[in-house]
Design a protein around this motif. Structure first.
Motif, PDB file in Angstrom:
ATOM      1  N   VAL A  85       0.840  -1.204   0.000  1.00 35.33           N
ATOM      2  CA  VAL A  85       0.000   0.000   0.000  1.00 35.33           C
ATOM      3  C   VAL A  85       0.873   1.252   0.000  1.00 35.33           C
ATOM      4  O   VAL A  85       0.573   2.224  -0.681  1.00 35.33           O
ATOM      5  N   LEU A  86       1.970   1.203   0.740  1.00 32.61           N
ATOM      6  CA  LEU A  86       2.861   2.365   0.800  1.00 32.61           C
ATOM      7  C   LEU A  86       3.387   2.703  -0.587  1.00 32.61           C
ATOM      8  O   LEU A  86       3.390   3.866  -0.995  1.00 32.61           O
ATOM      9  N   SER A  87       3.831   1.672  -1.329  1.00 26.40           N
ATOM     10  CA  SER A  87       4.394   1.982  -2.645  1.00 26.40           C
ATOM     11  C   SER A  87       3.300   2.478  -3.586  1.00 26.40           C
ATOM     12  O   SER A  87       3.521   3.421  -4.357  1.00 26.40           O
ATOM     13  N   ILE A  88       2.096   1.874  -3.503  1.00 26.10           N
ATOM     14  CA  ILE A  88       1.015   2.348  -4.376  1.00 26.10           C
ATOM     15  C   ILE A  88       0.631   3.790  -4.018  1.00 26.10           C
ATOM     16  O   ILE A  88       0.463   4.635  -4.898  1.00 26.10           O
ATOM     17  N   ALA A  89       0.541   4.069  -2.710  1.00 22.20           N
ATOM     18  CA  ALA A  89       0.169   5.427  -2.285  1.00 22.20           C
ATOM     19  C   ALA A  89       1.227   6.428  -2.739  1.00 22.20           C
ATOM     20  O   ALA A  89       0.903   7.544  -3.148  1.00 22.20           O
ATOM     21  N   ALA A  90       2.497   6.022  -2.679  1.00 24.56           N
ATOM     22  CA  ALA A  90       3.562   6.923  -3.110  1.00 24.56           C
ATOM     23  C   ALA A  90       3.438   7.224  -4.597  1.00 24.56           C
ATOM     24  O   ALA A  90       3.557   8.381  -5.022  1.00 24.56           O
ATOM     25  N   ILE A  91       3.166   6.170  -5.386  1.00 18.63           N
ATOM     26  CA  ILE A  91       3.009   6.385  -6.831  1.00 18.63           C
ATOM     27  C   ILE A  91       1.806   7.289  -7.099  1.00 18.63           C
ATOM     28  O   ILE A  91       1.872   8.227  -7.899  1.00 18.63           O
ATOM     29  N   SER A 142     -10.247  -1.152  -4.578  1.00 15.82           N
ATOM     30  CA  SER A 142      -9.600  -2.448  -4.827  1.00 15.82           C
ATOM     31  C   SER A 142      -8.691  -2.829  -3.670  1.00 15.82           C
ATOM     32  O   SER A 142      -8.737  -3.962  -3.163  1.00 15.82           O
ATOM     33  N   LEU A 143      -7.865  -1.890  -3.217  1.00 17.28           N
ATOM     34  CA  LEU A 143      -6.967  -2.162  -2.086  1.00 17.28           C
ATOM     35  C   LEU A 143      -7.765  -2.528  -0.842  1.00 17.28           C
ATOM     36  O   LEU A 143      -7.417  -3.453  -0.102  1.00 17.28           O
ATOM     37  N   TYR A 144      -8.854  -1.798  -0.643  1.00 12.41           N
ATOM     38  CA  TYR A 144      -9.693  -2.021   0.544  1.00 12.41           C
ATOM     39  C   TYR A 144     -10.269  -3.434   0.522  1.00 12.41           C
ATOM     40  O   TYR A 144     -10.260  -4.132   1.537  1.00 12.41           O
ATOM     41  N   ALA A 145     -10.755  -3.854  -0.654  1.00 14.42           N
ATOM     42  CA  ALA A 145     -11.339  -5.192  -0.777  1.00 14.42           C
ATOM     43  C   ALA A 145     -10.291  -6.264  -0.489  1.00 14.42           C
ATOM     44  O   ALA A 145     -10.539  -7.231   0.232  1.00 14.42           O
ATOM     45  N   HIS A 146      -9.082  -6.089  -1.050  1.00 11.08           N
ATOM     46  CA  HIS A 146      -8.037  -7.102  -0.855  1.00 11.08           C
ATOM     47  C   HIS A 146      -7.500  -7.075   0.566  1.00 11.08           C
ATOM     48  O   HIS A 146      -7.030  -8.088   1.067  1.00 11.08           O
ATOM     49  N   TYR A 147      -7.566  -5.921   1.197  1.00  9.65           N
ATOM     50  CA  TYR A 147      -7.058  -5.837   2.575  1.00  9.65           C
ATOM     51  C   TYR A 147      -8.042  -6.469   3.550  1.00  9.65           C
ATOM     52  O   TYR A 147      -7.661  -7.288   4.391  1.00  9.65           O
TER      53      TYR A 147
END
Lengths: 290, 328
Positions: B176-182, B236-241
């Motif tokens: 999540v950190l890398s996606i949020a950074a991008i 999407s992130l929320y669902a997978h988390y």
């Protein structure tokens, strides 16, 4: 078949009357404050809870409970009006949305905190059936229609003839000019807000015997039904709101019967979007305020 | 101008960069000293950051107040969940599909909605959330209705023969950190580009922007789609988390949350949104003791925001920087 349609239309008119009483307050508040009141359904809920409390804990008769529900809501509306609503006069649209959402959360969750989150049974009201022109209705439903008519005629007279009503109309048309000629805009805003909250509460206590159950989150649904009505009716337009509320009430009733009960609560927003595509300013002009 | 005056004009320019680097470094090593629960809170904050960046582009830069983020968040969550459950596709496929789906659905919704002014537009976007929830509840063949979709697989990556699954809080944190950074970088590049300047022009005066030749309608539509895509990616992130989605993913709560993050952090600043999401999620996690009290505090927070910090925390941060500057 034909009888069912008539019956559903009458049911629609009854729920339309309820929506109309709630929505007319909200649309007047919009007219004066220029803010969508996301907490409006909460006053409906508070009125119902006030009446429920009076019946449950003090065993008071229903008409007295109605008065207590409305008065209790008025007291809360004075506080909220002074602390919050007066301060959003002339503020940005975001400020209005955020502040009223905040008020909604506070009122709703304080009620849940005090009374618990469970559904409560509302006893009281006039539930004996009466027969009118071959239709059988509970007395309470007839009462709702009568009160709805009285409220609208009363409001119409008030905004046309009374000093306060004229001031409300003036503020809804031009805030700056009112300030110039010495009308206390914040005072008018406060009174309009209290009036709107009381109407919502009245509508809540009238409907409670029909809905039977009372719970803290019930206001949210009412807010979400009222929002499309006031947009369709032309923001700040009282007569337009009445017509839009009737249209929505009847449409909901027919959709619930012929399409499916689960779709009832989406009728409002679905209709709103269709209407807005066709007429971006709603069915009725927002210019003809009050 | 003397160097001192220059630094007063651009407060803390030389301080912000090291501060940013320090924050990034801190974020990278956070799992070393943070327990599972604080990490969970930060993961939620970083997930919410995506829809919030989207809303910031729309509200903060283009001046369109939308409550539809929850609708696109839900669309993204369901798209991702359905792909993962039915086809077992790798995470990056689900993730990108969620963003594309939300962005694509935003096109037909945006065309009529963006023709509306102010309040009507807000209501129309609220309608998307209500109707989205009704579809999720009633299209039982696809969404299983109120039961929702459960057992969504943890994100796994497959490239050729190699594959690995991100399991555990720490792994997910880094993902999540890398996606949020991008996402932050993308948002930053958008607002720093000429397009970002045009968006600000539309926010400040749409008629004027149009008169100098900015195609305002196309801008608004594209920004609406981009903001929806951001929300879909977050969903999407929320669902997978959480590994479950239900019609509750289409809740006004999420739209309100995004609004608070953006307005609280400071609409129209990328760093404000990052700050807003951390503060807001920190606040709600700290108040988890009693749900009712939490929501009351949340309401009071909203009122405080409106009346005391109408432009969010961003001016406070600015003051903090200039304070540091003068101390030096």
């Amino acid at each position: 078949m034909f009888y069912t349609i008539i019956e559903q239309v009458v049911n629609g008119i009854i729920s339309g009357s309820v929506y109309a009483i709630v929505a007319v307050g909200m649309t007047m508040i919009f007219g004066v404050l220029r803010a969508i009141n996301f907490a409006h359904g909460e006053y409906y809920m508070l009125g119902t809870f006030g009446a429920w409390f009076a019946i449950e804990y003090f065993d008071l008769p229903y008409p007295v409970a109605v008065v207590i529900g409305v008065v209790a809501t008025a007291v809360i509306a004075v506080v909220v009006g002074n602390l919050v609503m007066q301060r959003i006069v002339g503020a940005s649209a975001e400020a209005g949305v955020l502040a009223t959402l905040g008020v909604s959360l506070i009122l709703q969750n304080t009620t849940i905190l005090v009374f618990g989150g469970s559904y409560k049974f509302f006893s009281g009201g006039y539930i004996e059936p009466v027969s009118i022109l071959g239709l059988t209705l509970a007395e309470q439903r007839v009462l709702i229609i009568i009160v709805g008519l009285v409220v609208f005629v009363g409001l119409e007279l008030m905004v046309t003839y009374s000093r306060m009503g004229k001031a409300m109309r003036a503020v809804s048309q031009n805030i700056e000019c009112c300030a110039v000629v010495g009308i206390d805009v914040r005072q008018i805003a406060l009174w309009t807000f209290i009036l709107g909250a009381c109407l919502a509460a009245l509508s809540g206590v009238l409907t409670a015997p029909v809905n039977v159950s009372v719970y803290g989150g019930m206001g949210e649904l009412i807010t979400f039904k009222t929002l499309p009505i006031i947009i369709m009716g032309g923001l700040g337009n009282v007569r337009g709101t009445f017509v839009a509320a009737m249209i929505l009430g009847i449409a909901e009733s027919l959709v619930a019967t012929y399409v499916g009960l689960q779709f009832r609560d989406t009728v409002g927003f679905a209709t709103l979007m269709l209407v807005l595509m066709w007429r971006p300013h709603g069915l009725f002009s927002a210019q003809a305020r009050f | 101008m003397t160097p001192a005056e220059l630094s007063a004009v651009t407060p803390g320019r030389d301080l912000r960069v090291p501060f940013g680097i320090a924050l990034a470094a801190l974020a990278c090593v956070a799992p070393l000293f943070l327990g599972n629960y604080p990490l969970h809170a930060i993961i939620i904050a970083l997930i919410f950051l995506l829809p919030a960046h989207g809303l910031n582009l729309l509200l903060g830069y283009t001046g369109l107040l939308s409550l539809a983020q929850a609708a696109f968040f839900g669309i993204g969550a369901y798209t991702s969940a359905l792909l993962a459950v039915h086809f077992g596709t790798p995470f990056y496929v689900n993730f990108l599909a969620a963003g594309l789906m939300a962005g694509a659905i935003a096109l037909p919704l945006g065309i009529p909605a963006l023709r509306l002014r102010a309040t009507s537009f807000v209501m129309c976007t609220l309608g998307f959330v209500i109707i989205g929830q009704a579809i999720a509840k009633n299209w039982i063949g696809l969404t299983r209705g109120d039961m929702g979709l459960a057992a969504i697989p943890k994100p796994y990556f497959a490239l050729g023969p190699a594959s690995f699954t991100v399991s555990g809080t720490i792994g997910f944190y880094y993902l999540v950190l890398s996606i949020a950074a991008i996402a932050t970088l993308v948002a930053y590049l958008i607002v720093r580009s000429p397009a970002g300047q045009n968006m600000i022009a539309i926010r400040e005066n749409e008629t004027l922007a149009e008169s100098v030749g900015i195609p305002t309608w196309h801008y608004k539509l594209v920004v609406f789609m981009i903001s929806a895509a951001f929300a879909g990616l977050g969903g999407s992130l929320y669902a997978h988390y959480l590994t479950v989605v239900s019609p509750l993913t289409f809740q006004m709560y999420y739209s309100t949350t995004m609004l608070i993050i953006v307005l609280g952090g400071g609409a129209g600043t990328v760093s404000g949104v990052i700050f807003g999401s951390l503060v807001f999620v920190g606040l709600t996690e700290a108040l988890r003791v009693a749900p009712e009290l939490r929501m009351i505090a949340y309401g009071l927070f909203l009122l405080g925001l409106v009346f005391w910090f109408p432009s969010g925390f961003a001016p406070l941060i600015g003051r903090f920087w200039s304070l540091l500057e003068t101390r030096r």
